[in-house]
Design an enzyme around this catalytic site. Sequence first.
Site, PDB file in Angstrom:
ATOM      1  N   CYS A  21      -1.686  63.180  42.469  1.00 12.92           N
ATOM      2  CA  CYS A  21      -0.847  63.353  41.280  1.00 12.92           C
ATOM      3  C   CYS A  21      -0.724  64.806  40.798  1.00 12.92           C
ATOM      4  CB  CYS A  21      -1.351  62.463  40.152  1.00 12.92           C
ATOM      5  SG  CYS A  21      -1.272  60.713  40.567  1.00 12.92           S
ATOM      6  N   LYS A  77      11.276  59.863  43.928  1.00 12.05           N
ATOM      7  CA  LYS A  77      11.244  61.045  43.055  1.00 12.05           C
ATOM      8  C   LYS A  77      12.231  62.113  43.507  1.00 12.05           C
ATOM      9  CE  LYS A  77       6.397  60.262  41.979  1.00 12.05           C
ATOM     10  NZ  LYS A  77       5.028  60.803  42.034  1.00 12.05           N
ATOM     11  N   CYS A 129      -8.540  61.238  42.995  1.00 13.37           N
ATOM     12  CA  CYS A 129      -8.430  60.363  44.169  1.00 13.37           C
ATOM     13  C   CYS A 129      -7.360  60.952  45.072  1.00 13.37           C
ATOM     14  CB  CYS A 129      -8.099  58.926  43.733  1.00 13.37           C
ATOM     15  SG  CYS A 129      -6.347  58.607  43.502  1.00 13.37           S
ATOM     16  N   ARG A 156       4.774  56.409  29.575  1.00 11.70           N
ATOM     17  CA  ARG A 156       5.341  57.646  30.110  1.00 11.70           C
ATOM     18  C   ARG A 156       6.786  57.788  29.626  1.00 11.70           C
ATOM     19  NH1 ARG A 156       4.557  57.972  36.331  1.00 11.70           N
ATOM     20  NH2 ARG A 156       2.380  58.277  35.760  1.00 11.70           N
ATOM     21  N   LYS A 185       8.170  53.737  44.726  1.00 15.89           N
ATOM     22  CA  LYS A 185       8.629  54.777  43.808  1.00 15.89           C
ATOM     23  C   LYS A 185       9.508  55.804  44.526  1.00 15.89           C
ATOM     24  CE  LYS A 185       4.368  56.051  42.724  1.00 15.89           C
ATOM     25  NZ  LYS A 185       3.125  56.793  42.384  1.00 15.89           N
ATOM     26  N   CYS A 216      -7.316  56.383  34.193  1.00 13.68           N
ATOM     27  CA  CYS A 216      -6.674  56.009  35.452  1.00 13.68           C
ATOM     28  C   CYS A 216      -7.540  55.009  36.222  1.00 13.68           C
ATOM     29  CB  CYS A 216      -6.410  57.244  36.311  1.00 13.68           C
ATOM     30  SG  CYS A 216      -5.691  56.772  37.891  1.00 13.68           S
ATOM     31  N   CYS A 257      -5.098  66.246  37.590  1.00 14.45           N
ATOM     32  CA  CYS A 257      -4.500  64.984  37.165  1.00 14.45           C
ATOM     33  C   CYS A 257      -5.359  64.367  36.063  1.00 14.45           C
ATOM     34  CB  CYS A 257      -4.407  64.037  38.345  1.00 14.45           C
ATOM     35  SG  CYS A 257      -6.028  63.397  38.816  1.00 14.45           S
ATOM     36  N   ARG A 305      12.492  57.952  39.492  1.00  9.91           N
ATOM     37  CA  ARG A 305      11.753  58.359  38.285  1.00  9.91           C
ATOM     38  C   ARG A 305      12.449  59.527  37.588  1.00  9.91           C
ATOM     39  NH1 ARG A 305       6.186  56.968  39.151  1.00  9.91           N
ATOM     40  NH2 ARG A 305       6.146  55.011  40.283  1.00  9.91           N
TER      41      ARG A 305
HETATM   42 FE1  SRM Z   1       0.653  59.725  39.917  1.00  5.09          FE
HETATM   43  C1  SRM Z   1      -0.376  56.568  40.412  1.00  5.09           C
HETATM   44  C2  SRM Z   1      -0.721  59.787  36.877  1.00  5.09           C
HETATM   45  C3  SRM Z   1       2.347  62.572  39.243  1.00  5.09           C
HETATM   46  C4  SRM Z   1       1.253  60.148  43.251  1.00  5.09           C
HETATM   47  N1  SRM Z   1      -0.328  58.372  38.816  1.00  5.09           N
HETATM   48  C5  SRM Z   1      -0.614  57.100  39.185  1.00  5.09           C
HETATM   49  C6  SRM Z   1      -1.196  56.318  38.005  1.00  5.09           C
HETATM   50  C7  SRM Z   1      -0.054  55.655  37.306  1.00  5.09           C
HETATM   51  C8  SRM Z   1      -2.339  55.345  38.344  1.00  5.09           C
HETATM   52  C9  SRM Z   1      -1.983  53.918  38.642  1.00  5.09           C
HETATM   53  O1  SRM Z   1      -1.085  53.632  39.458  1.00  5.09           O
HETATM   54  O2  SRM Z   1      -2.667  53.063  38.084  1.00  5.09           O
HETATM   55  C10 SRM Z   1      -1.774  57.492  37.172  1.00  5.09           C
HETATM   56  C11 SRM Z   1      -1.904  57.249  35.685  1.00  5.09           C
HETATM   57  C12 SRM Z   1      -3.081  58.017  35.149  1.00  5.09           C
HETATM   58  C13 SRM Z   1      -3.138  58.074  33.673  1.00  5.09           C
HETATM   59  O3  SRM Z   1      -4.117  57.524  33.104  1.00  5.09           O
HETATM   60  O4  SRM Z   1      -2.278  58.672  33.061  1.00  5.09           O
HETATM   61  C14 SRM Z   1      -0.881  58.632  37.613  1.00  5.09           C
HETATM   62  N2  SRM Z   1       0.874  60.891  38.306  1.00  5.09           N
HETATM   63  C15 SRM Z   1       0.134  60.809  37.173  1.00  5.09           C
HETATM   64  C16 SRM Z   1       0.361  62.000  36.273  1.00  5.09           C
HETATM   65  C17 SRM Z   1       0.312  61.664  34.793  1.00  5.09           C
HETATM   66  C18 SRM Z   1      -0.681  63.085  36.627  1.00  5.09           C
HETATM   67  C19 SRM Z   1      -0.786  64.224  35.644  1.00  5.09           C
HETATM   68  O5  SRM Z   1      -1.929  64.506  35.316  1.00  5.09           O
HETATM   69  O6  SRM Z   1       0.197  64.836  35.264  1.00  5.09           O
HETATM   70  C20 SRM Z   1       1.733  62.457  36.791  1.00  5.09           C
HETATM   71  C21 SRM Z   1       2.871  61.792  36.085  1.00  5.09           C
HETATM   72  C22 SRM Z   1       4.183  62.279  36.579  1.00  5.09           C
HETATM   73  C23 SRM Z   1       5.367  61.777  35.840  1.00  5.09           C
HETATM   74  O7  SRM Z   1       5.603  62.258  34.738  1.00  5.09           O
HETATM   75  O8  SRM Z   1       6.084  60.929  36.384  1.00  5.09           O
HETATM   76  C24 SRM Z   1       1.679  61.954  38.223  1.00  5.09           C
HETATM   77  N3  SRM Z   1       1.717  61.072  41.019  1.00  5.09           N
HETATM   78  C25 SRM Z   1       2.232  62.243  40.573  1.00  5.09           C
HETATM   79  C26 SRM Z   1       2.579  63.086  41.667  1.00  5.09           C
HETATM   80  C27 SRM Z   1       3.102  64.506  41.565  1.00  5.09           C
HETATM   81  C28 SRM Z   1       4.590  64.602  41.726  1.00  5.09           C
HETATM   82  O9  SRM Z   1       5.270  63.582  41.840  1.00  5.09           O
HETATM   83  O10 SRM Z   1       5.069  65.721  41.736  1.00  5.09           O
HETATM   84  C29 SRM Z   1       2.251  62.396  42.818  1.00  5.09           C
HETATM   85  C30 SRM Z   1       2.355  62.935  44.268  1.00  5.09           C
HETATM   86  C31 SRM Z   1       3.733  62.947  44.792  1.00  5.09           C
HETATM   87  C32 SRM Z   1       4.104  61.643  45.398  1.00  5.09           C
HETATM   88  O11 SRM Z   1       4.581  60.771  44.674  1.00  5.09           O
HETATM   89  O12 SRM Z   1       3.865  61.455  46.598  1.00  5.09           O
HETATM   90  C33 SRM Z   1       1.718  61.126  42.410  1.00  5.09           C
HETATM   91  N4  SRM Z   1       0.526  58.542  41.545  1.00  5.09           N
HETATM   92  C34 SRM Z   1       0.749  58.924  42.834  1.00  5.09           C
HETATM   93  C35 SRM Z   1       0.390  57.842  43.719  1.00  5.09           C
HETATM   94  C36 SRM Z   1       0.474  57.861  45.262  1.00  5.09           C
HETATM   95  C37 SRM Z   1       1.840  57.505  45.735  1.00  5.09           C
HETATM   96  C38 SRM Z   1       1.900  57.354  47.235  1.00  5.09           C
HETATM   97  O13 SRM Z   1       2.958  57.542  47.803  1.00  5.09           O
HETATM   98  O14 SRM Z   1       0.907  56.996  47.858  1.00  5.09           O
HETATM   99  C39 SRM Z   1      -0.088  56.802  42.897  1.00  5.09           C
HETATM  100  C40 SRM Z   1      -0.606  55.422  43.360  1.00  5.09           C
HETATM  101  C41 SRM Z   1       0.490  54.510  43.778  1.00  5.09           C
HETATM  102  O15 SRM Z   1       1.678  54.740  43.588  1.00  5.09           O
HETATM  103  O16 SRM Z   1       0.133  53.489  44.361  1.00  5.09           O
HETATM  104  C42 SRM Z   1      -0.005  57.279  41.543  1.00  5.09           C
HETATM  105 FE1  SF4 Z   2      -5.336  58.691  39.054  1.00  3.88          FE
HETATM  106 FE2  SF4 Z   2      -5.608  59.464  41.553  1.00  3.88          FE
HETATM  107 FE3  SF4 Z   2      -3.386  60.035  40.235  1.00  3.88          FE
HETATM  108 FE4  SF4 Z   2      -5.570  61.291  39.607  1.00  3.88          FE
HETATM  109  S1  SF4 Z   2      -4.548  61.396  41.595  1.00  3.88           S
HETATM  110  S2  SF4 Z   2      -4.152  60.341  38.133  1.00  3.88           S
HETATM  111  S3  SF4 Z   2      -7.100  59.757  39.921  1.00  3.88           S
HETATM  112  S4  SF4 Z   2      -4.045  58.033  40.766  1.00  3.88           S
END
Ligand code: SRM
Ligand code: SF4
Length: 591
Positions: free
Chosen positions: A488, A218, A484, A71, A216, A445, A439, A140
């Site tokens: 994201c 943000k 899930c 990333r 994390k 993922c 996402c 981030r």
């Molecule tokens: Fe996310 C984890 C992809 C924005 C909440 N996110 C992941 C992971 C890294 C999976 C992992 O931990 O193994 C995913 C990688 C998938 C892949 O193959 O690329 C992933 N997140 C993404 C992206 C690429 C989705 C997309 O299609 O654009 C976004 C990358 C953003 C960036 O450039 O930094 C992405 N993730 C978000 C957002 C949206 C936002 O921040 O506006 C959220 C919800 C907001 C938040 O943080 O609460 C988000 N991602 C999560 C979570 C749940 C966090 C939590 O508090 O529970 C995880 C899992 C974790 O952290 O344990 C996660």
């Molecule tokens: Fe993976 Fe869940 Fe985030 Fe989608 S929402 S990219 S399935 S961690």
Amino acid sequence: MALSKNEGIKDASNYLRGTLLEGLADTSTGALSKDDQQLTKFHGIYQQDDRDLRKERRQAKLEPAYSFMIRVRVPGGVATPKQWLEMDRLALEYANDALKLTTRQAFQFHGVIKSELKQTIAEINQALLDTVAACGDVNRNVMCNPNPYQSKVHEDALALASDISDHLTPRTSAYHEIWLDDGSGEKVKVTQDPPLLIEPEEGEEPIYGKHYLPRKFKIVVAVPPSNDVDIYAHDLGFIAIVDEAGENIVGYNVTVGGGMGMSHGKEETFPRLADVMGFCTPEQALAVAEAVVLVQRDHGNREDRAQARLKYTIERMGLDVFRAECEKLLGFQLEEPRPFHFDHNGDRYGWVEDHRGHWHYTLFVENGRVYDTDDYALMTGLREIAKVHEGDFRLTANQNLIIANIAPEAKEQITALLEQYKMIDANERSGLRLNSMACVALPTCGLALAESQRYLPSLVSELEEVIEEAGLRHDSIIVRMTGCPNGCARPYLGEIGFVGRKPNTYNVYLGAGFAGDRLSKLFRKSVDSADIKSLLRPILLDYAENRNEGERFGDFVVRAGYVNATEHGRDFHKDFIEPEEAEAAVPAGAA
Ligand code: SRM
Ligand code: SF4
């Protein structure tokens, strides 16, 4: 309760070094050690494996098809054409021939193999971009809305985003040592380093200390009326308050405690919208950001990672106590928040001219996937634009792209390329598709329970049949899908949200606010994907028939009684209307 395992990993890592150098040198496997996999996140790197190939590889007694997701941080989402060309080249050379524009204004590469990881990171750095802290328990990528309508105000907001990004970047020299191999012992460079609010911790990290944050973190900066960055979904936000002339930012309302992630079946986890905590001047904003980070550092839950985000810290402490802790560090009090108004969280497509006569073109990029197909050579088209473009590119928080700052004399050439590569047609889609976002999910993922970006486009096509029938083609309805419940693509802020439970099965959520200011509510649990269209058809038809003037879909489904409004994150799981009750109710529009 004992500290979580990740706290031990950070503690033992010697400021994020771990055994990464040894792991990278080990050619016997495409993977890294389990602990190092946690550490690479702080360097912007995730180990993954191709889930489509898991079974086949297991049967062939091979290790999973390991590769890495990288990333790239892009503060405020602004990249030069040269940087675009470099990202494009790296995608072709080291990744899977595609670029992913993320929901947080970053680039992602998928499919980079271990032996090419170091070289890829080094080349990203040569393009003057980096991956430090793109993931991990740190601040981030800092987002800022790419608002071409108010350039001067936007410039100032962007400057704040970039200052915060610099100030909160981890300083450890591990990144240089491991990835850049330049022997410089250099720390990560920041363009400025204002005084800290605290006595620096010993060691390499003045703000974070050796344990970094509990989870994390943000941050976003938004300029109303656009909430395209979904400010309420983030740990910390700054809402620009602009003077009457609309020319200068007089200060910022500070928001804290937003987040989307939750787990199915665990009601103690929930999405939460941020609270507006107070107002600060532009000069105070950087210190406020640091103070909020420090209070979370010291009060966040380090035992249970599922309760470690700032949103739960604030739920536990209460907003007033949290604010008082921040003010203690700051040495001044925040003022009362100022009035503001957001009117949308989606992107506005097509051409916009700014006050200097420069042009900006917002392009719909379905689910942020930039790649070529036989029918649509998007990646090539954008490459050709980048070769001649003299302005910049702006990644939006909705996975779209703004070709920005086009001088009047260059507009014709850019338009010709947009037409030649059918990009103009991409913007001619239904309001539903243009406001859809998914996402990544499968196959990369590791947490995905169901498909997302590979499935949403065809589901939207099915729903478009209803949209046409209902005469809603030009209506913007925000639809978001995730594989899930982690959230994201911010699905709980979609007027329609689909969240994967298992293959081909989704929870359906309805009723979020169009401006990203109200969470949705569960409408139906575990819906088979084959039934989604028939589930939503009557509601969309009812909306078309019975909505009030200007009424948004998310507001309508609440008024009509399909779902109850979610007033606060902690009530997200409450007031679910059982399907039998809903069937007995008076049809909505008739109410
Ligand atoms: Fe996310 C984890 C992809 C924005 C909440 N996110 C992941 C992971 C890294 C999976 C992992 O931990 O193994 C995913 C990688 C998938 C892949 O193959 O690329 C992933 N997140 C993404 C992206 C690429 C989705 C997309 O299609 O654009 C976004 C990358 C953003 C960036 O450039 O930094 C992405 N993730 C978000 C957002 C949206 C936002 O921040 O506006 C959220 C919800 C907001 C938040 O943080 O609460 C988000 N991602 C999560 C979570 C749940 C966090 C939590 O508090 O529970 C995880 C899992 C974790 O952290 O344990 C996660
Ligand atoms: Fe993976 Fe869940 Fe985030 Fe989608 S929402 S990219 S399935 S961690």
